[in-house]
Every structure is written in structure tokens, then in C-alpha cells.
Enzyme design. Structure first.
Site, PDB file in Angstrom:
ATOM      1  N   TYR A 147       0.662  -1.401  -0.295  1.00  0.00           N
ATOM      2  CA  TYR A 147      -0.052  -0.023  -0.077  1.00  0.00           C
ATOM      3  C   TYR A 147       0.845   1.029  -0.150  1.00  0.00           C
ATOM      4  O   TYR A 147       0.339   2.369  -0.071  1.00  0.00           O
ATOM      5  CB  TYR A 147      -0.753   0.112   1.212  1.00  0.00           C
ATOM      6  N   LYS A 198       2.583 -15.569   2.806  1.00  0.00           N
ATOM      7  CA  LYS A 198       2.734 -16.169   1.740  1.00  0.00           C
ATOM      8  C   LYS A 198       4.202 -16.477   1.477  1.00  0.00           C
ATOM      9  O   LYS A 198       4.635 -16.207   0.273  1.00  0.00           O
ATOM     10  CB  LYS A 198       1.834 -15.548   0.232  1.00  0.00           C
ATOM     11  N   ASP A 231      -3.831 -18.361   1.220  1.00  0.00           N
ATOM     12  CA  ASP A 231      -4.729 -19.084   0.239  1.00  0.00           C
ATOM     13  C   ASP A 231      -5.576 -20.116   1.255  1.00  0.00           C
ATOM     14  O   ASP A 231      -6.453 -20.389   1.069  1.00  0.00           O
ATOM     15  CB  ASP A 231      -4.092 -19.641  -0.893  1.00  0.00           C
ATOM     16  N   ASP A 255      -6.952  -6.816   4.079  1.00  0.00           N
ATOM     17  CA  ASP A 255      -7.912  -6.323   3.454  1.00  0.00           C
ATOM     18  C   ASP A 255      -8.889  -7.232   2.917  1.00  0.00           C
ATOM     19  O   ASP A 255      -9.944  -7.255   3.099  1.00  0.00           O
ATOM     20  CB  ASP A 255      -7.410  -5.323   2.183  1.00  0.00           C
ATOM     21  N   ASP A 259     -12.997  -8.805   4.381  1.00  0.00           N
ATOM     22  CA  ASP A 259     -14.026  -8.780   3.596  1.00  0.00           C
ATOM     23  C   ASP A 259     -14.858 -10.274   3.559  1.00  0.00           C
ATOM     24  O   ASP A 259     -15.997 -10.328   3.794  1.00  0.00           O
ATOM     25  CB  ASP A 259     -13.909  -8.231   2.219  1.00  0.00           C
TER      26      ASP A 259
HETATM   27  C1  IPM Z   1     -10.634  -0.998   3.224  1.00  0.00           C
HETATM   28  C2  IPM Z   1     -10.363  -0.367   1.850  1.00  0.00           C
HETATM   29  C3  IPM Z   1      -9.347   0.698   1.350  1.00  0.00           C
HETATM   30  C4  IPM Z   1      -8.095  -0.518   1.893  1.00  0.00           C
HETATM   31  C5  IPM Z   1      -9.126   1.120   0.005  1.00  0.00           C
HETATM   32  C6  IPM Z   1     -10.324   2.126  -0.246  1.00  0.00           C
HETATM   33  C7  IPM Z   1      -7.763   1.676  -0.241  1.00  0.00           C
HETATM   34  O1  IPM Z   1     -10.598  -1.304   0.692  1.00  0.00           O
HETATM   35  O2  IPM Z   1     -10.477   0.100   4.173  1.00  0.00           O
HETATM   36  O3  IPM Z   1     -10.688  -1.916   3.287  1.00  0.00           O
HETATM   37  O4  IPM Z   1      -7.768  -1.178   0.626  1.00  0.00           O
HETATM   38  O5  IPM Z   1      -7.610  -0.412   2.729  1.00  0.00           O
HETATM   39 MN    MN Z   2     -11.221  -3.215   2.044  1.00  0.00          MN
END
Ligand code: IPM
Ligand code: MN
Ligand code: NAD
Length: 367
Positions: A147, A198, A231, A255, A259
Site C-alpha cells: 500500500y 505467503k 490461500d 484487506d 471482507d
Molecule cells: C478498506 C478499503 C481500502 C483498503 C481502500 C479504499 C484503499 O478497501 O479500508 O478496506 O484497501 O484499505
Molecule cells: Mn477493503
């Protein structure tokens, strides 16, 4: 829900509010409404100052993070409540990178804590899993990795183009997030830490993660340790989430896995996060983005933002108020007073009003 360490435990708080774009502008006011509702009965002095840093401002004025903003937030505010950034009119995502990643990096918010907690059995897409099976926390490194924006193009736009994006891992950065995960486990009676990387393919960067993990774990003999490649972790978390308690991983993997975890607990609409530097001004936000596909319709789920606000209150040392927010969200889920993403028919503001009322009752009852 996960406990978040205190900033100062003091009685007063100044909170910067950055709603941002899309549904960030819809869910954040609801969270502020609920926060005000719990602050009022206990007479907590609590000041909210809103900042309009967003795609609109960027397109209008060319400004992302204004000059002096970081110092102001650091020196004059205890915490930041953040919505989301991202707008189809800004395909480069430059404003989001400069504002959100800018704050994470410049405030040195190295811990991204993302709890995954199933609030009701009916919310998980996994068959036969119940609340007690899904209760893990992802600790995502938040200031390094892929990042940092180190890289560039060579021969851009030609058939010979090369694009380079460097993965930056410092000894200090890796050590402090791994140590934080262990320390959190010890202080919150969590028994297991899983480090995921990884290292079989990323033989330099994640070799460092391996070595630091082996070193730090020795200081925490009471905690069960495990390593999984990312993975395999993605697969195992779906196969049997009961295995996981605390997961620590790098910025990008954190990240993605957060999700995935969010969906196991009902979706992005109710996933909160804290971007923390212990003892300093920290930032709290839902895990979700600006959701352009539903923005402006008034149907975004405010739970993620309200639960992030609960994490913020805990960080500020306001435990009864934090618990009241969480209890209100639990009640709303139980009574199915929810937005369409969770199968309900309520609107964002209706849910916000309901939570505000419920949370205020809770806090009076508890304090
Ligand atoms: C998150 C988002 C951000 C990230 C993006 C918007 C840069 O996906 O906060 O999870 O990847 O950190
Ligand atoms: Mn995210
Ligand atoms: P997203 O999280 O915005 O949306 C993914 C899906 O989840 C969509 O179908 C959306 O409708 C749904 N969703 C998300 N939050 C919801 C809520 N509160 N209630 C109901 N449904 C919800 O991810 P995306 O579509 O990949 O990204 C959209 C924009 O947001 C992009 O510009 C992206 O870069 C940005 N983004 C920002 C952040 C952040 O500011 N922290 C986080 C993730 C994505």
C-alpha cells in the site's frame, strides 16, 4: 465484541467526523445520531466537528487532505469517525488514497483491527454455523506492504510497458503488529493467534514475517500459535471458522480476508474497524466502501458505522456507552429492524432513529 485499548479514559472527547463519499454520507450521520443519544443521558461532554473531505471537494477545489490537517487531527482531536471514500467520477481513486491512506500512514495507525462476530445465526451464509462459531478478529498491518505507493511505470502506454509496485516490510512494522496481536490476545483472554502470509512464494518479504513471528511467539508461551498460508486460510475460514480466534497478517491480505470474514458474519453492512495507534488519535470506520450501486437510495446499512463508533467509544474509555451501542445493534438484528441487505425493509435513517432510542435506554439502564 472485541475490546479496544483506551486512549486516555478521560471524560471529554473531541471527535472529527469525515463522512466522505457515497453511503459514507448516509451511514455516518446515523452513527453520530446514536453517539449523541448515548452521550446525552450520561452528560459526557462530546464534541463533533465535521470535515467535508470527499470526491466532491476534490473535483470542486482539487483538494484532498488539506495542508495542516494531519497535525490538527493529531493535536486537537481524540478520535476520527470516518465514512467511506470512492467515487466513479474519480477513477484514479487519488482522493481516497491521499485522504484515507494518508491518514493511516501519517497518523501512523499501524493496527487495523477488524472483528468478525456473528450477531445472529440467521445472518451467516454458512450451513449449521451459530453465533459461538464465528468470533474472530483480524489484525491487519496498516502502514506498510503493497500500500505504500512505492513503484512506477516504465514505457507507460507502450507495448513494452512495465509496472512495478513494491511490497515494503520493515522489521519494526512487522514486529509491532505481530506483538500487538499477541498482546491483545493476552489481555483479552484470547487463546490462539494465527499468522498468515505467503512465505512460500514471497520469499523475502514474508520470510521476515516468519522470523519475527517465531521470535515474538516465544514471549507468549500461553498462547497457541499457528501459521497458515493466506490461500489456505481463506479456505479454512470458510470450511470451519471455529478454528480462528486472532489472525494477524499483512496489509493487503488483511484487506481481503476481512471482507471474506465480514460476509461470514452477515455482510459488509455490519463490519466495523479501528485504525489505531495506541495512545494517539485513531480512526474508526465501517469496513465497507462508498457502495455507488446503492448510494443516494437511503437503504445503506448503518450497523457497520455504529459498531465502529462502539469501538471508538471503547478506545476513548466509555465502556458503558460502547456496550449500549452494541446491545442496540443486537436488538435490531434480533427484532429484524434492518435494511434490505439483511433481508429487512427499513431505511438507513429509520434504523438510526431506532438504534438511538434503544441505545439511550440501554445506557440509562446500565449507568
Ligand atoms: C478498506 C478499503 C481500502 C483498503 C481502500 C479504499 C484503499 O478497501 O479500508 O478496506 O484497501 O484499505
Ligand atoms: Mn477493503
Ligand atoms: P463496497 O464495500 O462499497 O460495496 C461492496 C458491496 O457491498 C456492494 O454491493 C454494496 O452495495 C454492498 N454494501 C457495502 N456496504 C453496505 C452497507 N452499509 N449496506 C448495504 N450494502 C452495502 O465495495 P466496492 O463496490 O468494491 O467499492 C466502492 C468504492 O468504495 C470504491 O471506490 C472503493 O475503492 C471504495 N472503498 C472504500 C473503502 C473505505 O473508504 N474504507 C472501503 C472499501 C471500498
Amino acid at each position: 465484541m472485541a475490546n479496544v485499548p483506551l486512549r486516555n479514559g478521560g471524560p471529554a472527547a473531541r471527535i472529527a467526523v469525515i463522512p466522505g463519499d457515497g453511503i459514507g454520507k448516509e451511514v455516518t450521520p446515523e452513527a453520530v445520531k446514536v453517539l449523541k443519544a448515548v452521550a446525552a443521558p450520561t452528560k459526557r461532554p462530546c464534541e463533533f466537528v465535521e470535515f467535508d473531505w470527499s470526491a466532491d471537494k476534490y473535483l470542486r477545489e482539487g483538494v484532498t487532505l488539506p495542508a495542516g490537517a494531519v497535525e490538527m487531527l493529531r493535536d486537537e482531536f481524540d478520535a476520527i469517525l470516518f465514512g467511506a471514500l470512492g467515487d466513479p467520477r474519480v477513477p484514479s481513486n487519488q482522493h481516497a488514497a491521499e485522504i484515507l491512506l494518508g491518514l493511516r500512514f501519517q497518523l501512523d495507525l499501524y493496527v487495523n483491527i477488524r472483528p468478525v462476530e456473528l450477531l445472529h445465526d440467521r445472518l451467516t451464509p454458512l450451513r449449521d454455523r451459530t453465533e459461538k462459531d464465528i468470533r474472530l478478529i483480524v489484525f491487519r498491518e496498516n502502514t506498510e506492504g503493497l500500500y505504500v505507493g512505492v513503484g512506477g511505470f516504465f514505457k507507460k502506454g507502450t507495448p513494452d510497458e512495465i509496472a512495478v509496485q513494491e511490497d515494503v516490510n520493515s522489521r519494526k512494522g512487522v514486529e509491532r503488529i505481530i506483538r500487538y496481536a499477541f498482546e491483545y490476545a493476552r489481555q483479552n483472554n484470547r487463546k490462539r493467534v494465527c499468522m498468515s502470509d505467503k512465505s512460500n512464494a514471497m520469499t523475502f518479504a514474508h520470510d521476515l514475517w516468519q522470523r519475527v513471528f517465531q521470535e515474538v511467539r516465544r514471549e507468549y508461551p500461553e498462547i497457541e500459535c499457528r501459521h497458515l498460508y493466506i490461500d489456505t486460510l481463506a479456505m479454512e475460514i470458510v470450511r470451519d471458522p471455529r478454528q480462528f480466534d486472532i489472525i494477524v497478517t499483512c496489509n493487503l491480505f488483511g484487506d481481503i480476508i476481512s471482507d471474506l470474514g465480514a460476509q461470514l458474519a452477515g455482510g459488509l453492512g455490519l463490519a466495523p474497524s479501528g485504525n489505531i495507534h495506541p495512545g494517539r488519535t485513531s480512526l474508526f470506520e465501517p469496513v465497507h466502501g462508498s457502495a455507488p450501486n446503492i448510494a443516494g437510495k437511503g437503504i445503506a446499512n448503518p450497523f457497520g458505522s455504529v459498531l465502529a463508533s462502539a469501538m471508538m467509544l471503547e478506545f476513548l474509555g466509555w465502556k458503558p456507552e460502547a456496550d449500549a451501542l452494541r446491545a442496540a445493534v443486537r436488538s435490531a438484528v434480533r427484532e429484524n429492524y434492518v435494511t434490505p441487505d439483511l433481508g429487512g425493509d427499513k431505511r438507513t435513517a429509520e434504523v438510526g432513529d431506532w438504534l438511538a432510542q434503544k441505545a439511550a435506554q440501554q445506557v440509562i439502564h446500565r449507568s
